[in-house]
Design an enzyme around this catalytic site. Structure first.
Site, short mmCIF file in Angstrom:
data_model
loop_
_atom_site.label_atom_id
_atom_site.label_comp_id
_atom_site.label_asym_id
_atom_site.label_seq_id
_atom_site.Cartn_x
_atom_site.Cartn_y
_atom_site.Cartn_z
N ARG A 24 0.87 -1.34 -0.15
CA ARG A 24 -0.24 0.37 -0.14
C ARG A 24 0.59 1.32 0.24
O ARG A 24 1.71 1.10 0.68
CB ARG A 24 -0.93 -0.11 1.08
CG ARG A 24 -1.50 -1.42 0.99
CD ARG A 24 -2.76 -1.16 2.24
NE ARG A 24 -1.76 -1.58 3.53
CZ ARG A 24 -1.78 -1.88 5.05
NH1 ARG A 24 -3.69 -1.97 5.05
NH2 ARG A 24 -1.12 -2.37 6.02
N LYS A 54 3.14 2.06 7.22
CA LYS A 54 3.97 0.46 8.25
C LYS A 54 4.28 1.89 8.67
O LYS A 54 4.82 2.68 8.42
CB LYS A 54 4.10 -0.59 7.12
CG LYS A 54 3.38 -1.77 7.21
CD LYS A 54 2.78 -2.06 8.28
CE LYS A 54 1.76 -3.11 8.13
NZ LYS A 54 0.78 -3.78 8.99
N TYR A 69 -0.14 3.72 10.50
CA TYR A 69 -0.28 2.77 11.21
C TYR A 69 1.70 2.58 12.45
O TYR A 69 2.96 2.56 11.81
CB TYR A 69 -0.25 1.31 11.20
CG TYR A 69 -1.95 1.23 11.18
CD1 TYR A 69 -3.34 1.13 11.64
CD2 TYR A 69 -2.43 1.32 9.11
CE1 TYR A 69 -4.24 1.13 10.65
CE2 TYR A 69 -2.79 0.78 8.54
CZ TYR A 69 -4.46 0.75 9.44
OH TYR A 69 -5.71 0.60 8.71
N HIS A 94 1.23 0.56 15.94
CA HIS A 94 1.75 -0.65 16.67
C HIS A 94 2.72 -0.42 17.65
O HIS A 94 3.83 -1.47 18.06
CB HIS A 94 1.22 -1.61 15.76
CG HIS A 94 0.37 -1.94 15.40
ND1 HIS A 94 -0.90 -2.17 15.41
CD2 HIS A 94 0.01 -1.49 13.65
CE1 HIS A 94 -2.17 -1.99 14.88
NE2 HIS A 94 -1.58 -1.41 13.53
N GLU A 101 -3.97 3.36 13.97
CA GLU A 101 -5.17 2.67 15.32
C GLU A 101 -5.36 2.96 16.44
O GLU A 101 -6.12 2.09 17.06
CB GLU A 101 -4.15 1.28 15.30
CG GLU A 101 -2.60 1.47 15.89
CD GLU A 101 -1.69 1.46 15.67
OE1 GLU A 101 -1.44 1.95 14.30
OE2 GLU A 101 -0.77 2.07 16.70
N ASP A 110 -4.13 -12.15 13.50
CA ASP A 110 -3.69 -11.30 13.93
C ASP A 110 -3.54 -11.26 14.71
O ASP A 110 -2.89 -10.69 15.19
CB ASP A 110 -3.75 -9.83 12.94
CG ASP A 110 -5.25 -9.41 13.17
OD1 ASP A 110 -6.32 -9.89 14.00
OD2 ASP A 110 -5.32 -8.25 12.91
N1 NAD Z 1 -6.01 -11.19 8.56
C1 NAD Z 1 -6.23 -10.14 8.03
O1 NAD Z 1 -5.58 -9.50 7.40
C2 NAD Z 1 -6.61 -9.27 9.06
C3 NAD Z 1 -7.57 -7.90 8.76
C4 NAD Z 1 -8.28 -6.80 9.44
C5 NAD Z 1 -8.72 -7.32 10.26
N2 NAD Z 1 -8.56 -8.40 11.15
C6 NAD Z 1 -9.17 -8.88 12.07
O2 NAD Z 1 -9.99 -9.93 11.95
C7 NAD Z 1 -10.53 -9.23 13.95
C8 NAD Z 1 -12.36 -9.23 13.71
O3 NAD Z 1 -11.84 -7.29 13.72
P1 NAD Z 1 -13.20 -6.48 13.90
O4 NAD Z 1 -13.19 -5.20 13.24
O5 NAD Z 1 -14.43 -7.69 13.04
O6 NAD Z 1 -13.36 -6.52 15.40
P2 NAD Z 1 -14.73 -5.80 15.72
O7 NAD Z 1 -14.49 -6.07 17.07
O8 NAD Z 1 -16.31 -5.40 15.03
O9 NAD Z 1 -16.22 -7.73 15.89
C9 NAD Z 1 -16.07 -8.50 16.51
C10 NAD Z 1 -16.85 -9.55 16.73
O10 NAD Z 1 -16.68 -10.77 17.49
C11 NAD Z 1 -17.63 -10.28 18.50
N3 NAD Z 1 -16.54 -11.08 19.56
C12 NAD Z 1 -16.36 -11.86 20.80
N4 NAD Z 1 -15.91 -12.72 21.19
C13 NAD Z 1 -17.38 -13.89 20.83
C14 NAD Z 1 -17.17 -15.30 21.10
N5 NAD Z 1 -17.11 -15.37 22.12
N6 NAD Z 1 -18.42 -15.97 20.07
C15 NAD Z 1 -18.77 -15.00 18.68
N7 NAD Z 1 -18.50 -13.65 19.08
C16 NAD Z 1 -17.42 -13.19 19.08
C17 NAD Z 1 -17.93 -9.16 19.03
O11 NAD Z 1 -19.57 -9.27 19.91
C18 NAD Z 1 -17.97 -8.61 17.40
O12 NAD Z 1 -19.31 -7.98 16.70
C19 NAD Z 1 -9.45 -8.44 14.34
O13 NAD Z 1 -8.76 -9.87 15.12
C20 NAD Z 1 -8.89 -7.57 13.94
O14 NAD Z 1 -7.62 -7.22 13.88
C21 NAD Z 1 -6.98 -9.35 10.36
#
Ligand code: NAD
Length: 372
Positions: free
Chosen positions: A15, A75, A94, A96, A118, A270
């Protein structure tokens, strides 16, 4: 203000901190924008577009860093960039910092002001500069899941939407936040049978309204997750407990009872992942199998679609950048407390409590430092 956009040098980062339309807006507002040559290349944004928008293209990163008062990046700075730090420089990216004591020490040593994407927070408590990447990863999770369900890719050989006379795939999404909702939109749009599991009943009510009852919502517990997984073809993990590692909601024994060739995409990797069988993978080697279930656990999914990700990110960062450029750091952070929450370091002091605590350092709020 002189604003600089260096080319990202972190491994696999594709990016860039600004798009040409943002350069044009800053240029029109009277700011000078320096863009390192080829900074946007990996996002298919070319030097000519930046030049046309009013940027000055410079050959070397050192020129961007030394001439700019404010650096916009994606980054955290890499060790090769520390030599460019100097007192008074503002860094918008970002960061972190919590697990990065060396970078924190360098920012403090040189008195660099670090505004971290963040930790910028909206009035409702949401994190506006994390949301766009969750939107990208959520939508992408179904796209990659659909692809890996194809037989030549190692999956069950199922078409997500089925065809008339043949049932669609069952897609189970654990976590109905930003990732989960965006995954559900794409999966539903492709004709799959979609189930979202969340522990927050109010969130399930909202999802039921948003999708007008077209998806199934289930309250999260171990029994329900196990039952849902037995029937699922594609499972997407998108849970988050802010500030904590992801809970391991899916145990190994649940994976072993899944259908052969089914696919799990652990977007929450992550934060450690929400499947006991998950470990982080890369875009070069994205998948592996456990008990004949295909796992995709890439920790930086948005890097695969840098053009979209760059636009999504800069749409969200730009209003804050505009405030920083037009008002200067101190006034912008004071007048916009949400932006102020992004300030992690200022004039050699840590200004963000969680970063200070994680590294055993003292900290002071910006209000205590202004005018010092
Ligand atoms: N891999 C990647 O490239 C990438 C990219 C972006 C985000 N992410 C990650 O994805 C994850 C989700 O992000 P988000 O923005 O959707 O978060 P968010 O806070 O919008 O949503 C998280 C959801 O999880 C639910 N939750 C919590 N505990 C739970 C449980 N025990 N059972 C069921 N649901 C539960 C919460 O109620 C909430 O609705 C984060 O860890 C974020 O860092 C990863």
């Amino acid at each position: 203000m002189v604003i600089g956009v260096p080319r990202e040098i972190k491994d696999h980062e594709t990016r860039v901190g600004l798009v040409p339309s943002a350069v044009a807006a800053l240029h029109e507002a009277g700011h000078t924008v320096l863009v390192e040559t080829k900074a946007g290349e990996a996002s298919t944004l070319h030097d000519e577009e930046y030049a046309h928008a009013g940027a000055r293209i410079v050959e070397k990163a050192s020129q961007v860093w030394s001439e700019a008062e404010l650096i916009v990046k994606v980054k955290e700075p890499q060790p090769a960039e520390y030599e460019f730090f100097r007192p008074g420089l503002v860094l918008f990216t970002y960061l972190h910092l919590a697990p990065l004591p060396e970078l924190t020490a360098q920012l403090l040593r040189y008195g660099v002001s670090g505004v971290a994407y963040e930790t910028i927070v909206e009035r409702d408590g949401s994190l506006p500069l994390l949301t766009p990447m969750s939107e990208v990863a959520g939508r992408m999770s179904v796209q990659v899941g659909a692809q890996y369900l194809e037989r030549p890719m190692g999956g069950r050989g199922i078409l997500l939407g089925g065809v008339p006379g043949v049932a669609p795939a069952n897609v189970a999404i654990i976590g109905g936040g930003v990732v989960g909702t965006n995954a559900a939109k794409i999966a539903h749009g492709m004709g799959a049978h979609v189930t979202i599991i969340d522990k927050n009943l109010n969130r399930l009510r909202e999802l039921d309204d948003i999708f007008n009852g077209m998806i199934v919502t289930l309250a999260s517990n171990t029994y329900t997750i196990a039952e849902t997984l037995r029937l699922a073809d594609l499972v997407i993990g998108g849970v988050l407990i802010p500030g904590a590692a992801a809970p391991k909601l899916v145990r190994r024994d649940m994976i072993s009872k899944m259908k052969r060739g089914s696919v799990v995409v652990d977007v929450a990797i992550d934060q450690g992942g929400c499947f006991e069988t998950s470990h982080a993978t890369t875009h070069t080697n994205p998948i592996y199998f456990v008990d004949n279930v295909l796992h995709y656990c890439v920790s930086n999914m948005p890097a695969a679609v840098p053009h979209t990700s760059t636009f999504a990110l800069t749409n969200a960062t730009f209003p804050y950048l505009q405030a920083l450029a037009s008002k200067g750091l101190e006034r912008a952070c004071t007048e916009h407390p949400g932006l102020g929450a992004g300030l992690n370091t200022y004039r050699g002091e840590v200004t963000y409590q969680a970063v200070a605590e994680s590294q055993g350092l003292p900290w002071k709020p910006l209000s205590a430092l202004i005018g010092k």
